[in-house]
Design a protein around this motif. Structure first.
Motif: not given
Length: 338
Positions: A178-186, A218-222
């Motif tokens: 799973r990806d870690e949460p990012s500050n950038v919203v894609d 694989e995707r982050s929770v947010p």
């Protein structure tokens, strides 16, 4: 391994991964005296008929680190292992709670996973609850501890005990991709994933489960929270409705658990507890596992969600559906009424 050497070994253990904020009901006791607690436990265990109340009072009102210190002092004082002494003195559901409290959260989860895959038949419900509700960091810790405790790889045991898409999903989660949460919203990626979930399920005949597994593992929770929101612009059904229509059995339970935990993990546990106490007799295994594994993590928040969702406090519900010393231990872990 003796408890003393295990305790010393744990002083140097540290795991990677960012710690999430906690909302525990069990916190370190003030004016803590491990030697005094160890002596009181020794007396309680030796008492004719066993003084369960003292054991409950001490072990449910101390943090895990404090309980380890007590175990260290107990072994020094009595030349006996506290876990073995508790096993000999207690039985049934109370024993399960007290022994569970002597393990770290990761050790307890690892032990529960092991017992859900032991012997004939797999306890899929327990497997799903633990693997699908734990964060990446928690699963990494569980894997490390599982290997230490049982000298086996969790992934190998899961693969040997499950099959098909169910195995694929659990393994994908255990592997921690799973990806870690990012500050950038894609936004482009959010739209892409929402469309892919729709096209792999509701839009076509038969479900392309592999697509669902890869996105949800694989995707982050947010990111996923936004994907499920966007999904509604493609599908006439929300994600949970789509899951119920597209898959059945263990796959349905697993995907629903994931989505519910992405949306509100504490509400998921609150609903699990409510469900486990619906009938006349509580499903003690489920109740014990959630109360023990979450009391130093987020049980305070679970309590809040429980009252909000079910109109009755968790404390009250436990009082009505459990009894005896087991009830006393659970109410103590609950940490109060709302």
């Amino acid at each position: 391994m003796s408890l003393v050497s295990e305790f010393l070994g744990q002083l140097t253990l540290s795991y990677g991964g960012e710690a999430e904020p906690t909302f525990p009901t069990v916190v370190p006791a003030r004016d803590f005296d491990a030697a005094k607690d160890a002596a009181r436990l020794e007396t309680a265990i030796k008492t004719k008929g066993v003084d369960e109340q003292t054991i409950i009072d001490i072990l449910t009102w101390r943090s895990y680190d404090q309980r380890r210190e007590i175990a260290f002092e107990y072994e020094k004082m009595s030349k006996k292992d506290l876990m073995s002494a508790l096993k000999g003195a207690l039985s049934g559901s109370l024993e399960a709670v007290m022994l569970g409290l002597m393990l770290s959260t990761s050790q307890y989860d690892a032990s529960e996973l092991k017992s859900s895959m032991k012997g004939l038949g797999t306890d899929e419900e327990s497997l799903i609850e633990i693997v699908c509700s734990r964060s990446n960091a928690e699963l990494q810790d569980i894997k490390t501890v599982y290997k230490e405790l049982f000298k086996k790889d969790l992934e190998k045991d899961v693969a040997g005990d499950t099959s098909g898409n169910f195995a694929k999903l659990l393994l994908a989660l255990v592997q921690g991709k799973r990806d870690e949460p990012s500050n950038v919203v894609d936004y482009e990626k959010i739209d892409e994933d929402a469309k892919a979930l729709y096209e792999a399920g509701v839009k076509r005949k038969g479900t392309d489960v592999v697509v669902w597994i890869s996105i949800m593992s694989e995707r982050s929770v947010p990111h996923l929270q936004k994907v499920f929101d966007r999904y509604k612009s493609y599908s006439p059904y929300d994600m949970k409705e789509s899951i119920k229509m597209e898959v059945k059995g263990d796959m349905e339970k697993s995907f629903l658990t994931l989505v519910e935990c992405f949306e509100n993990r504490q509400l998921y546990f609150a609903n699990r507890l409510s469900e486990a106490m619906k009938g006349k007799a509580a499903k003690e295994k489920v109740v014990t596992r959630i109360m023990v594994s979450r009391c130093e993590v987020d049980l305070m928040k679970i309590r809040t969600e429980f009252k909000k969702q079910h109109g009755k406090s968790l404390y009250q519900t436990l009082s009505e559906h459990t009894k005896g010393d087991y009830q006393k231990a659970l109410l103590s872990l609950c940490g109060g009424d709302d």
